[in-house]
Scaffold this motif. Sequence first.
Motif, PDB file in Angstrom:
ATOM      1  N   CYS A 144      12.908  -5.852   2.746  1.00 54.02           N
ATOM      2  CA  CYS A 144      12.842  -5.385   4.128  1.00 54.02           C
ATOM      3  C   CYS A 144      13.207  -6.524   5.078  1.00 54.02           C
ATOM      4  CB  CYS A 144      11.439  -4.877   4.446  1.00 54.02           C
ATOM      5  SG  CYS A 144      11.294  -4.178   6.102  1.00 54.02           S
ATOM      6  N   SER A 145      14.175  -6.273   5.952  1.00 51.83           N
ATOM      7  CA  SER A 145      14.615  -7.282   6.910  1.00 51.83           C
ATOM      8  C   SER A 145      14.254  -6.906   8.345  1.00 51.83           C
ATOM      9  CB  SER A 145      16.135  -7.480   6.798  1.00 51.83           C
ATOM     10  OG  SER A 145      16.822  -6.263   7.059  1.00 51.83           O
ATOM     11  N   LEU A 146      13.452  -5.857   8.515  1.00 51.90           N
ATOM     12  CA  LEU A 146      13.057  -5.436   9.853  1.00 51.90           C
ATOM     13  C   LEU A 146      12.088  -6.448  10.465  1.00 51.90           C
ATOM     14  CD1 LEU A 146      12.329  -1.647   9.172  1.00 51.90           C
ATOM     15  CD2 LEU A 146      14.352  -2.600  10.313  1.00 51.90           C
ATOM     16  N   PRO A 147      12.217  -6.740  11.750  1.00 47.65           N
ATOM     17  CA  PRO A 147      11.212  -7.575  12.432  1.00 47.65           C
ATOM     18  C   PRO A 147       9.833  -6.951  12.290  1.00 47.65           C
ATOM     19  CG  PRO A 147      13.151  -7.292  13.813  1.00 47.65           C
ATOM     20  CD  PRO A 147      13.313  -6.347  12.655  1.00 47.65           C
ATOM     21  N   ASP A 148       8.813  -7.766  12.376  1.00 49.52           N
ATOM     22  CA  ASP A 148       7.456  -7.320  12.040  1.00 49.52           C
ATOM     23  C   ASP A 148       7.007  -6.110  12.855  1.00 49.52           C
ATOM     24  OD1 ASP A 148       4.984  -7.829  10.495  1.00 49.52           O
ATOM     25  OD2 ASP A 148       4.130  -8.123  12.494  1.00 49.52           O
ATOM     26  N   ALA A 149       7.208  -6.121  14.164  1.00 49.03           N
ATOM     27  CA  ALA A 149       6.737  -5.003  14.984  1.00 49.03           C
ATOM     28  C   ALA A 149       7.439  -3.708  14.603  1.00 49.03           C
ATOM     29  CB  ALA A 149       6.951  -5.307  16.463  1.00 49.03           C
ATOM     30  N   LYS A 150       8.752  -3.746  14.415  1.00 51.34           N
ATOM     31  CA  LYS A 150       9.496  -2.553  13.996  1.00 51.34           C
ATOM     32  C   LYS A 150       9.005  -2.056  12.643  1.00 51.34           C
ATOM     33  CE  LYS A 150      14.071  -3.379  16.046  1.00 51.34           C
ATOM     34  NZ  LYS A 150      15.494  -3.340  15.717  1.00 51.34           N
ATOM     35  N   ARG A 151       8.846  -2.988  11.730  1.00 52.23           N
ATOM     36  CA  ARG A 151       8.428  -2.638  10.371  1.00 52.23           C
ATOM     37  C   ARG A 151       7.065  -1.950  10.383  1.00 52.23           C
ATOM     38  NH1 ARG A 151       4.962  -4.730   6.967  1.00 52.23           N
ATOM     39  NH2 ARG A 151       4.533  -6.493   8.357  1.00 52.23           N
ATOM     40  N   ILE A 191       5.262  -0.499  12.944  1.00 55.04           N
ATOM     41  CA  ILE A 191       5.081   0.744  13.699  1.00 55.04           C
ATOM     42  C   ILE A 191       5.854   1.898  13.078  1.00 55.04           C
ATOM     43  CG2 ILE A 191       6.959   0.376  15.362  1.00 55.04           C
ATOM     44  CD1 ILE A 191       3.440   1.762  16.151  1.00 55.04           C
ATOM     45  N   SER A 192       7.059   1.639  12.562  1.00 52.06           N
ATOM     46  CA  SER A 192       7.830   2.723  11.942  1.00 52.06           C
ATOM     47  C   SER A 192       7.202   3.147  10.620  1.00 52.06           C
ATOM     48  CB  SER A 192       9.290   2.299  11.738  1.00 52.06           C
ATOM     49  OG  SER A 192       9.384   1.198  10.863  1.00 52.06           O
ATOM     50  N   THR A 193       6.669   2.181   9.878  1.00 49.71           N
ATOM     51  CA  THR A 193       6.015   2.495   8.606  1.00 49.71           C
ATOM     52  C   THR A 193       4.741   3.285   8.827  1.00 49.71           C
ATOM     53  OG1 THR A 193       6.930   0.494   7.601  1.00 49.71           O
ATOM     54  CG2 THR A 193       5.075   1.511   6.479  1.00 49.71           C
ATOM     55  N   LEU A 194       4.010   2.947   9.885  1.00 49.97           N
ATOM     56  CA  LEU A 194       2.787   3.681  10.240  1.00 49.97           C
ATOM     57  C   LEU A 194       3.074   5.165  10.400  1.00 49.97           C
ATOM     58  CD1 LEU A 194      -0.259   3.307  11.238  1.00 49.97           C
ATOM     59  CD2 LEU A 194       0.715   3.286  13.531  1.00 49.97           C
ATOM     60  N   LEU A 195       4.164   5.488  11.081  1.00 45.11           N
ATOM     61  CA  LEU A 195       4.531   6.884  11.303  1.00 45.11           C
ATOM     62  C   LEU A 195       5.058   7.545  10.032  1.00 45.11           C
ATOM     63  CD1 LEU A 195       6.286   6.494  14.765  1.00 45.11           C
ATOM     64  CD2 LEU A 195       4.147   7.693  14.323  1.00 45.11           C
ATOM     65  N   ALA A 196       5.961   6.864   9.344  1.00 44.34           N
ATOM     66  CA  ALA A 196       6.588   7.465   8.165  1.00 44.34           C
ATOM     67  C   ALA A 196       5.581   7.710   7.050  1.00 44.34           C
ATOM     68  CB  ALA A 196       7.722   6.575   7.673  1.00 44.34           C
ATOM     69  N   MET A 197       4.598   6.849   6.936  1.00 46.05           N
ATOM     70  CA  MET A 197       3.591   7.029   5.891  1.00 46.05           C
ATOM     71  C   MET A 197       2.786   8.311   6.137  1.00 46.05           C
ATOM     72  SD  MET A 197       0.626   4.345   4.679  1.00 46.05           S
ATOM     73  CE  MET A 197       1.870   3.058   4.473  1.00 46.05           C
ATOM     74  N   GLY A 198       2.423   8.542   7.395  1.00 40.84           N
ATOM     75  CA  GLY A 198       1.692   9.764   7.714  1.00 40.84           C
ATOM     76  C   GLY A 198       2.508  11.004   7.450  1.00 40.84           C
ATOM     77  N   GLU A 199       3.792  10.941   7.718  1.00 41.51           N
ATOM     78  CA  GLU A 199       4.625  12.122   7.510  1.00 41.51           C
ATOM     79  C   GLU A 199       4.898  12.375   6.042  1.00 41.51           C
ATOM     80  OE1 GLU A 199       4.397  14.022   9.957  1.00 41.51           O
ATOM     81  OE2 GLU A 199       3.509  12.223  10.798  1.00 41.51           O
ATOM     82  N   GLY A 200       4.846  11.331   5.239  1.00 43.73           N
ATOM     83  CA  GLY A 200       4.917  11.557   3.802  1.00 43.73           C
ATOM     84  C   GLY A 200       3.748  12.418   3.335  1.00 43.73           C
ATOM     85  N   GLN A 201       2.571  12.168   3.894  1.00 43.30           N
ATOM     86  CA  GLN A 201       1.409  12.993   3.559  1.00 43.30           C
ATOM     87  C   GLN A 201       1.586  14.410   4.085  1.00 43.30           C
ATOM     88  OE1 GLN A 201      -1.354  12.572   1.581  1.00 43.30           O
ATOM     89  NE2 GLN A 201      -1.466  14.766   2.050  1.00 43.30           N
TER      90      GLN A 201
END
Length: 289
Positions: A45-52, A54-64
């Motif tokens: 993963c090469s995303l800056p920390d804030a992008k990584r 916050i986007s992961t927070l959302l995508a993880m919930g939508e996986g559920q």
Amino acid sequence: MVADEELPLLDALRVLAMLQQEFLRLALFVASQGPTTYEGETLTCSLPDAKRRISTLLAMGEGQSVESLLQIAKHRGISVRDAYPIARSTVESFVNASYLLAESNAVADRAFRYIEFAAWRQHNRKFGSGGYSIEGRSDPNPASTLASKFPEFTGKGNGSWTNLDMPSRIRRVGELAGRKAGSRLLAAYGLIYSLSSEVIHGSPFGASFFYSAHLKGERTTEAFVAGTVRQLEEILITVLHAGCGYLAAFFEKQQMQVGLEAEDKLFKRLMALSTKPASASPHGNDGKR
């Protein structure tokens, strides 16, 4: 594994959604746990920390949420209505996750600031109309706190984490993370957004649509049950488009070629299934009323 063409459409879509979930887990692992190897390529993963984050927070919930939809897809009849709000949330969150990982660091930083602001506002707000209104406060001087602690959220139109509407966020994803990501998300938006609003908000049309869609002139319990199967097929097609959009944005933004190729194959299977005739049986292979 049984070939897609040998399965009823709904079952084939469920199988494809489960496969997409594996690629989502791969993306989430790389973003949250660190590098891994897939098909001989090391993914980092090469995303800056804030992008990584916050986007992961959302995508993880939508996986559920997709997992919840896969369970609802085993049902038939009136309980299928509950798939609409979950599908709408799934699509919107995949759009937002894609937008946040594609946009500038400043947008991700504002999204993080919004979390704190929205938590404060939840306990300092007024709701209702006229004599039927309530104002709740945990802060003795909310106006002062707003101006001193959350100045970027003051003023008309500045009370959210972004000023862009959903179509504009999708456009930015397409501009910043590629046309494939943008077009897949746009398709998902078009398929679910306005219709789900009618169903979720309990409008007369939303109720009529849910009970009568795909009846083909028949007014029987069996026809209604068969219609809910078709609605489930449409919902899974929509959510699969959204998931593909997020994966395309994630892999394209970081130039993960093996991930892009996997997503492209997944999307081609989705398009092939989208032209497959609707399930003949109202119950599918394992459905329940």
